[in-house]
Design a protein around this motif. Structure first.
Motif, short mmCIF file in Angstrom:
data_model
loop_
_atom_site.label_atom_id
_atom_site.label_comp_id
_atom_site.label_asym_id
_atom_site.label_seq_id
_atom_site.Cartn_x
_atom_site.Cartn_y
_atom_site.Cartn_z
N TYR A 79 49.12 45.38 -53.44
CA TYR A 79 48.41 44.18 -53.90
C TYR A 79 46.92 44.46 -54.07
O TYR A 79 46.30 43.97 -55.01
CB TYR A 79 48.65 43.00 -52.95
CG TYR A 79 50.01 42.38 -53.16
CD1 TYR A 79 50.17 41.30 -54.02
CD2 TYR A 79 51.13 42.90 -52.54
CE1 TYR A 79 51.42 40.76 -54.25
CE2 TYR A 79 52.40 42.36 -52.75
CZ TYR A 79 52.53 41.29 -53.61
OH TYR A 79 53.76 40.75 -53.84
N GLY A 102 48.06 42.18 -59.27
CA GLY A 102 47.66 41.57 -58.00
C GLY A 102 48.41 40.32 -57.60
O GLY A 102 48.28 39.87 -56.48
N ILE A 103 49.17 39.74 -58.53
CA ILE A 103 49.85 38.48 -58.22
C ILE A 103 51.35 38.59 -58.52
O ILE A 103 51.74 39.05 -59.58
CB ILE A 103 49.23 37.31 -59.03
CG1 ILE A 103 47.80 37.10 -58.57
CG2 ILE A 103 50.05 36.04 -58.86
CD1 ILE A 103 47.02 36.18 -59.47
N GLY A 126 46.36 46.22 -57.25
CA GLY A 126 46.49 45.28 -58.36
C GLY A 126 45.28 44.39 -58.50
O GLY A 126 44.86 44.05 -59.60
N GLY A 127 44.68 44.01 -57.37
CA GLY A 127 43.52 43.13 -57.40
C GLY A 127 42.28 43.84 -57.88
O GLY A 127 41.49 43.28 -58.62
#
Lengths: 272, 437
Positions: free
Chosen positions: B312, B383-384, B315-316
């Motif tokens: 995550y 990120g999501i 991804g962020g």
């Protein structure tokens, strides 16, 4: 020397070896020498200001120290011993923490997740111990920014100042010995800026060595013990704060010459 | 009620509780609630249009089995998309692994090694081999993406062609069949299910797990003196979860074996059939059980392990992850390896269900898997995305398909509808997200 002199009064006579010494560091991108044979050093409890115009090489220089970028040549010496810093993990192992200008936060993760990113606390069986991390984050934030309440939301929905405090909390929580602050007050309002300045003074008194990079010449002038001015990838000069005025610094930044070498005519043209 | 009256901030307390504040107190993912509501609308609509043929034990049981293969792979796809990559090769990997596992049990073990068909451990050996090969295939792609610097779109587009090409090269259009009789059970069907008692046992284990998690979380937060949910919220959440689990088990058990099969079973076991035929509850099918296991494991991996946190974080903000000392390359490579493993699990289920491996096994599965992840709220911006969302997304997709099948909508028209729903779902989601921020 019966008493240890305060570094700000006479850094040159401090008997200890420097915390960090960067010697003859060179970094080039393509044919451009972003950092061209730069040497700087930093003692415990000292704040070194790094100033210079855009593209002077400040950020590249500190990225070498924080492990984000590898130098083409040069040496990093920590506590008198040569150090090998190939990546950010290595830098952190030496106690070097960095607050990046971009803050380097994962926007989709909460404050605790960001603070412990790469160094998560884990419980039995290796699971993330989110409660322990949240607790520690609440503790640090209670000191740094008591108004901070959003421990469960992703940092993308926080204000600029709150995000900045997350980045600062991350750097100070892990007992840094060497702190690199790249434009730590850029996103902050006056009250928060004052808070950061207090924090820098406090960390300094705890014996942490700080590299401070800022566009705000007054910030640097007020907080630093010594100031290194960079110009086109080289250090123009490193001066004691007490030996110069902000005008001298400005002249060095703009003309790329030590104060003595600039002519009166050149200096006058600055004020024109 | 002492909990609600305590000094802790409780925005939900007070006389006029709005839906929003109730949801806030429950600390439930509102997106997940929205998806469940959408699913409910779809089910009710199909039920009305089909004259009550959609919400039946039989149809829901079938739906659960049909969703499992795509749902399993979608859990892996979430992590890949969350870390800003894509895997287009899952359908071809699935086809290749199905072929490989079918060959292992139908040809190599019985004939090449001369051990004969239906050995007791054949299915385990085949499964372990399949998972290992899947890990290698995914690992190669992951290595090329993470360490080779080739964009994942290209690597896995190549993978899509290469793995499918290898199937055609080796399999030569031959259907490999029949499979090991134990292995076949992985595909579901009346015999490949838990039965009544087994299903209730699984249901009870899940309920105990839910209760334990709620209590343990509350205790932990108490210990650190963090704000906790009001007691009514904890009880409501627990009650809804337990009811959902037991309801699902009841539905699975309400679906009885087909009469002919039940009659055979009665004859084989010398049971006198009662008037009206022997009723044998089918219970939860094995592929659904596997999906539940994979889902729980992947949810744990993504939210409670360092690996998931890093996925995550990458991804962020990939740079931030790198600067924080995260080994970005290894993490990315591992997500692809995991995808290969999950493709192997799904390949086992699909070949077992068909009782054979065919050359076009898994064709276009990558599109179903990606759609499931995206309908489930996974964002291509990175990120999501959540594991439960992706599983729900797979169920939504399959509900649309099987509902339209029930209404005799032909396959091209089905594709049109599914395509429109996909775009509409993501469009709606991005509007809601923009409003929220």
């Amino acid at each position: 020397m019966t008493t240890i002199a305060s570094p700000s009064s006479s850094p040159a006579t401090v008997p200890q070896v420097p915390l960090v010494e960067m010697r003859d560091i060179r970094v080039s991108f393509g044919g451009v020498h972003a950092v061209d044979g730069v040497s700087v050093d930093l003692h415990a409890g000292e704040v070194i200001g790094l100033v210079g115009g855009n593209g002077a090489g400040k950020s590249t220089l500190i990225r070498v120290l924080s492990g984000a970028h590898r130098a083409d040549s040069g040496q990093i010496i920590i506590d008198g011993t040569p150090a090998q810093i190939d990546n950010p993990r290595d830098a952190k192992a030496y106690g070097i923490e960095t607050i990046y200008q971009t803050l380097a936060l994962a926007e989709n993760i909460d404050a605790a997740g960001n603070m412990f990113l790469g160094r998560e606390l884990r419980s039995r069986f290796g699971s993330l111990d989110d409660s322990a991390m949240e607790s520690a984050t609440r503790g640090v934030m209670g000191r740094l920014n008591p108004n901070f309440k959003n421990f469960k939301t992703a940092v993308m929905s926080l204000s600029g100042g709150q995000r900045q405090s997350v980045a600062i909390a991350r750097a100070v929580h892990f007992n840094a010995r060497i702190l690199i602050m790249d434009e730590p007050t850029a996103a902050l309002g006056p009250a928060e800026t004052a808070q950061v300045r207090d924090l820098i003074r406090q960390l300094k008194s705890e014996g942490i060595g700080i590299f401070l990079i800022s566009h705000d010449i007054h910030d640097v002038y007020d907080l630093s013990d010594r100031i290194s001015v960079m110009y086109h990838g080289k250090v123009v000069g490193t001066v004691k704060r007490t030996d110069v005025t902000t005008d001298d610094l400005l002249a060095m930044i703009i003309m790329g010459k030590p104060p003595g070498e600039a002519t009166q005519k050149e200096l006058a043209s600055l004020h024109a | 009620m002492t909990e609600t009256a305590s000094a802790r901030k409780d925005p939900g307390s007070g006389s006029g509780r709005s839906l929003r504040s109730v949801l806030f107190s429950l600390e439930i993912d509102t997106r997940l609630v929205g998806m469940l509501a959408a699913l409910a609308v779809i089910w009710v609509a199909f039920n009305v249009m089909s004259g009550g043929n959609f919400i039946t034990a039989r149809n829901l049981w079938n739906l659960s089995v049909q969703s499992s293969s795509v749902a399993i792979m979608a859990t892996g796809m979430v992590l890949i998309i969350v870390s800003r990559n894509i895997d287009l090769s899952v359908g071809s990997m699935l086809g290749f692994l199905g072929y490989f596992m079918a060959m292992a049990q139908a040809v190599w073990i019985p004939t090449t090694l001369g051990l004969g068909l239906d050995q007791p451990f054949t299915w385990v050996i085949v499964l372990v081999l399949g998972v290992a090969v899947g890990a290698i295939m995914g690992g190669i792609q992951g290595f090329l993406v993470a360490y080779g610097g080739v964009p994942s779109f290209i690597v896995t587009l190549g993978g899509l062609l290469v793995w499918r090409g290898l199937i055609f090269r080796f399999q030569q259009g031959v259907t490999i069949s029949p499979l090991d009789s134990t292995f076949q059970l992985l595909g579901g069907g009346p015999k490949g299910s838990l039965g009544e008692i087994g299903s209730w046992l699984i249901g009870i284990v899940l309920c105990v797990g839910i209760a334990y998690t709620l209590v343990a979380t509350r205790r932990r937060r108490r210990r650190y003196d963090f704000p906790v949910r009001p007691m009514w919220a904890e009880v409501t959440i627990g009650a809804i979860a337990v009811a959902a689990v037991l309801g699902a088990v009841a539905i699975a058990n309400a679906y009885a074996w087909p009469p002919a099969l039940a009659a055979d079973f009665a004859a084989e076991n010398n049971i006198v059939e009662p008037p009206g035929g022997l009723i044998i509850p089918t219970g939860i099918a094995y592929p659904v059980l596997i999906m539940l296991g994979v889902g729980l494991l992947m949810a744990y991996l993504s939210s409670r392990r360092q690996f998931g946190r890093y996925v995550y974080a990458i991804g962020g903000n990939p740079d931030a992850a790198e600067l924080a000392g995260v080994n970005v390359r290894r993490t990315i490579a591992l997500t692809f390896m995991l995808m290969g493993i999950l493709a192997a699990v799904s390949a086992a289920i699909q070949t077992a269900r068909l009782n054979s491996a065919v050359t076009n096994l898994g064709v276009q599965n990558e599109l179903d898997v990606i759609s499931a992840a995206v309908i489930g709220g996974t964002s291509f911006a990175g990120g999501i995305g959540t594991i439960p969302g992706a599983i729900l997304g797979a169920v939504v997709m399959q509900s649309l398909r099987s509902g339209m099948l029930l209404l005799n909508v032909d396959s091209p028209a089905q594709d049109v509808v599914v395509g429109l729903v996909l775009v509409a779902a993501v469009g709606f989601d991005s509007i809601v997200r923009r409003r929220a921020s």
